[in-house]
Design a protein around this motif. Sequence first.
Motif, PDB file in Angstrom:
ATOM      1  N   MET A   1     -64.120   9.973  49.937  1.00  0.00           N
ATOM      2  CA  MET A   1     -64.502   8.530  49.449  1.00  0.00           C
ATOM      3  C   MET A   1     -63.802   7.858  49.230  1.00  0.00           C
ATOM      4  O   MET A   1     -62.983   6.787  49.209  1.00  0.00           O
ATOM      5  CB  MET A   1     -65.805   8.764  49.931  1.00  0.00           C
ATOM      6  CG  MET A   1     -67.457   9.091  50.840  1.00  0.00           C
ATOM      7  SD  MET A   1     -68.836   9.422  50.061  1.00  0.00           S
ATOM      8  CE  MET A   1     -68.855   7.735  50.583  1.00  0.00           C
ATOM      9  N   LEU A   2     -63.531   8.122  47.417  1.00  0.00           N
ATOM     10  CA  LEU A   2     -62.797   7.278  46.892  1.00  0.00           C
ATOM     11  C   LEU A   2     -61.196   7.067  47.189  1.00  0.00           C
ATOM     12  O   LEU A   2     -60.851   5.912  46.769  1.00  0.00           O
ATOM     13  CB  LEU A   2     -63.489   7.772  45.297  1.00  0.00           C
ATOM     14  CG  LEU A   2     -64.321   8.313  44.622  1.00  0.00           C
ATOM     15  CD1 LEU A   2     -64.362   8.752  43.701  1.00  0.00           C
ATOM     16  CD2 LEU A   2     -64.622   6.557  44.139  1.00  0.00           C
ATOM     17  N   LEU A   3     -59.995   8.277  47.444  1.00  0.00           N
ATOM     18  CA  LEU A   3     -59.561   7.696  47.827  1.00  0.00           C
ATOM     19  C   LEU A   3     -59.236   7.467  49.049  1.00  0.00           C
ATOM     20  O   LEU A   3     -58.063   6.670  49.143  1.00  0.00           O
ATOM     21  CB  LEU A   3     -59.164   9.560  47.653  1.00  0.00           C
ATOM     22  CG  LEU A   3     -58.207  10.613  46.534  1.00  0.00           C
ATOM     23  CD1 LEU A   3     -58.070  11.614  46.968  1.00  0.00           C
ATOM     24  CD2 LEU A   3     -57.535   9.626  45.827  1.00  0.00           C
ATOM     25  N   GLY A   4     -60.237   7.473  49.373  1.00  0.00           N
ATOM     26  CA  GLY A   4     -60.205   6.559  50.834  1.00  0.00           C
ATOM     27  C   GLY A   4     -60.511   5.318  50.878  1.00  0.00           C
ATOM     28  O   GLY A   4     -59.946   4.147  51.283  1.00  0.00           O
TER      29      GLY A   4
ATOM     30  N   GLY B   1     -68.107  17.374  45.850  1.00  0.00           N
ATOM     31  CA  GLY B   1     -67.177  16.710  44.748  1.00  0.00           C
ATOM     32  C   GLY B   1     -66.157  16.685  45.537  1.00  0.00           C
ATOM     33  O   GLY B   1     -66.273  15.008  45.765  1.00  0.00           O
ATOM     34  N   GLU B   2     -65.556  16.967  47.036  1.00  0.00           N
ATOM     35  CA  GLU B   2     -64.354  16.836  47.626  1.00  0.00           C
ATOM     36  C   GLU B   2     -64.671  15.481  48.538  1.00  0.00           C
ATOM     37  O   GLU B   2     -64.159  14.938  48.506  1.00  0.00           O
ATOM     38  CB  GLU B   2     -64.296  18.139  48.635  1.00  0.00           C
ATOM     39  CG  GLU B   2     -64.055  19.049  47.834  1.00  0.00           C
ATOM     40  CD  GLU B   2     -63.844  20.487  48.968  1.00  0.00           C
ATOM     41  OE1 GLU B   2     -64.428  20.754  50.262  1.00  0.00           O
ATOM     42  OE2 GLU B   2     -62.844  21.501  47.939  1.00  0.00           O
ATOM     43  N   GLN B   3     -65.992  15.545  48.915  1.00  0.00           N
ATOM     44  CA  GLN B   3     -66.361  13.885  50.397  1.00  0.00           C
ATOM     45  C   GLN B   3     -66.343  13.174  49.126  1.00  0.00           C
ATOM     46  O   GLN B   3     -65.562  11.962  49.377  1.00  0.00           O
ATOM     47  CB  GLN B   3     -67.892  14.330  50.624  1.00  0.00           C
ATOM     48  CG  GLN B   3     -68.157  15.459  51.388  1.00  0.00           C
ATOM     49  CD  GLN B   3     -69.574  15.555  52.575  1.00  0.00           C
ATOM     50  OE1 GLN B   3     -70.257  14.970  51.201  1.00  0.00           O
ATOM     51  NE2 GLN B   3     -69.666  16.637  52.815  1.00  0.00           N
TER      52      GLN B   3
ATOM     53  N   THR C   1     -75.019  29.113  46.694  1.00  0.00           N
ATOM     54  CA  THR C   1     -75.472  28.334  47.219  1.00  0.00           C
ATOM     55  C   THR C   1     -74.995  26.596  47.385  1.00  0.00           C
ATOM     56  O   THR C   1     -74.614  25.621  47.416  1.00  0.00           O
ATOM     57  CB  THR C   1     -76.069  28.387  48.162  1.00  0.00           C
ATOM     58  OG1 THR C   1     -76.878  29.415  48.842  1.00  0.00           O
ATOM     59  CG2 THR C   1     -76.887  27.135  49.223  1.00  0.00           C
ATOM     60  N   TYR C   2     -75.953  26.768  45.938  1.00  0.00           N
ATOM     61  CA  TYR C   2     -75.923  25.567  45.424  1.00  0.00           C
ATOM     62  C   TYR C   2     -74.127  24.942  44.195  1.00  0.00           C
ATOM     63  O   TYR C   2     -74.021  24.165  44.718  1.00  0.00           O
ATOM     64  CB  TYR C   2     -76.697  25.275  44.230  1.00  0.00           C
ATOM     65  CG  TYR C   2     -78.068  25.407  44.381  1.00  0.00           C
ATOM     66  CD1 TYR C   2     -78.481  24.964  45.361  1.00  0.00           C
ATOM     67  CD2 TYR C   2     -79.316  26.580  44.260  1.00  0.00           C
ATOM     68  CE1 TYR C   2     -80.038  25.263  46.197  1.00  0.00           C
ATOM     69  CE2 TYR C   2     -80.013  26.672  44.088  1.00  0.00           C
ATOM     70  CZ  TYR C   2     -81.173  25.225  45.389  1.00  0.00           C
ATOM     71  OH  TYR C   2     -82.286  26.277  45.684  1.00  0.00           O
ATOM     72  N   GLU C   3     -73.778  26.623  44.200  1.00  0.00           N
ATOM     73  CA  GLU C   3     -72.197  25.581  43.395  1.00  0.00           C
ATOM     74  C   GLU C   3     -71.773  25.033  44.821  1.00  0.00           C
ATOM     75  O   GLU C   3     -70.654  24.488  44.723  1.00  0.00           O
ATOM     76  CB  GLU C   3     -71.580  27.549  42.958  1.00  0.00           C
ATOM     77  CG  GLU C   3     -72.427  27.513  41.619  1.00  0.00           C
ATOM     78  CD  GLU C   3     -71.687  28.551  41.053  1.00  0.00           C
ATOM     79  OE1 GLU C   3     -70.360  29.336  41.353  1.00  0.00           O
ATOM     80  OE2 GLU C   3     -72.324  29.299  39.981  1.00  0.00           O
ATOM     81  N   ASN C   4     -71.535  25.942  46.200  1.00  0.00           N
ATOM     82  CA  ASN C   4     -70.573  25.483  47.057  1.00  0.00           C
ATOM     83  C   ASN C   4     -71.110  24.266  47.718  1.00  0.00           C
ATOM     84  O   ASN C   4     -70.277  23.192  47.979  1.00  0.00           O
ATOM     85  CB  ASN C   4     -70.587  26.436  48.478  1.00  0.00           C
ATOM     86  CG  ASN C   4     -70.152  28.053  47.854  1.00  0.00           C
ATOM     87  OD1 ASN C   4     -69.338  28.284  47.336  1.00  0.00           O
ATOM     88  ND2 ASN C   4     -70.873  28.974  48.700  1.00  0.00           N
ATOM     89  N   GLU C   5     -72.523  23.793  47.531  1.00  0.00           N
ATOM     90  CA  GLU C   5     -72.451  22.348  47.963  1.00  0.00           C
ATOM     91  C   GLU C   5     -72.343  21.539  47.127  1.00  0.00           C
ATOM     92  O   GLU C   5     -71.407  20.470  47.268  1.00  0.00           O
ATOM     93  CB  GLU C   5     -74.616  22.912  48.176  1.00  0.00           C
ATOM     94  CG  GLU C   5     -74.849  23.015  49.219  1.00  0.00           C
ATOM     95  CD  GLU C   5     -76.370  22.858  49.310  1.00  0.00           C
ATOM     96  OE1 GLU C   5     -77.294  21.850  48.422  1.00  0.00           O
ATOM     97  OE2 GLU C   5     -77.078  23.792  49.858  1.00  0.00           O
TER      98      GLU C   5
END
Length: 105
Positions: A90-93, A84-86, A75-79
Amino acid sequence: MEQILHIVKNLLIFILLFSIISNLFSKSRYQKYFDFIQGIIIIIIVMMPLFAWFTSDHFLDDSLMEIIREREEDTYENELKMIGEQRDQMLLGDLGEGGAQRADE
């Protein structure tokens, strides 16, 4: 390590005693039965620590806690992956919007 030494000690004592008994009845017609019983008892002596581990009061608790810990790690790895994806989005946006704003200026 201590448990292994204990098992080996028990095996050696048993084999020594059973060898003495077996030699006393070496000419007996029951020799094959002595050998059969000796083999079964050796198997039991070797398997006793495994039986003790399975019948331990903490066996089920330890197994359950291990499963819970593994699930929590997943669960922690998925979170962390989602965070990281978010962050990357955000950085790319921000870079995309900032780059567009700079081009307009």
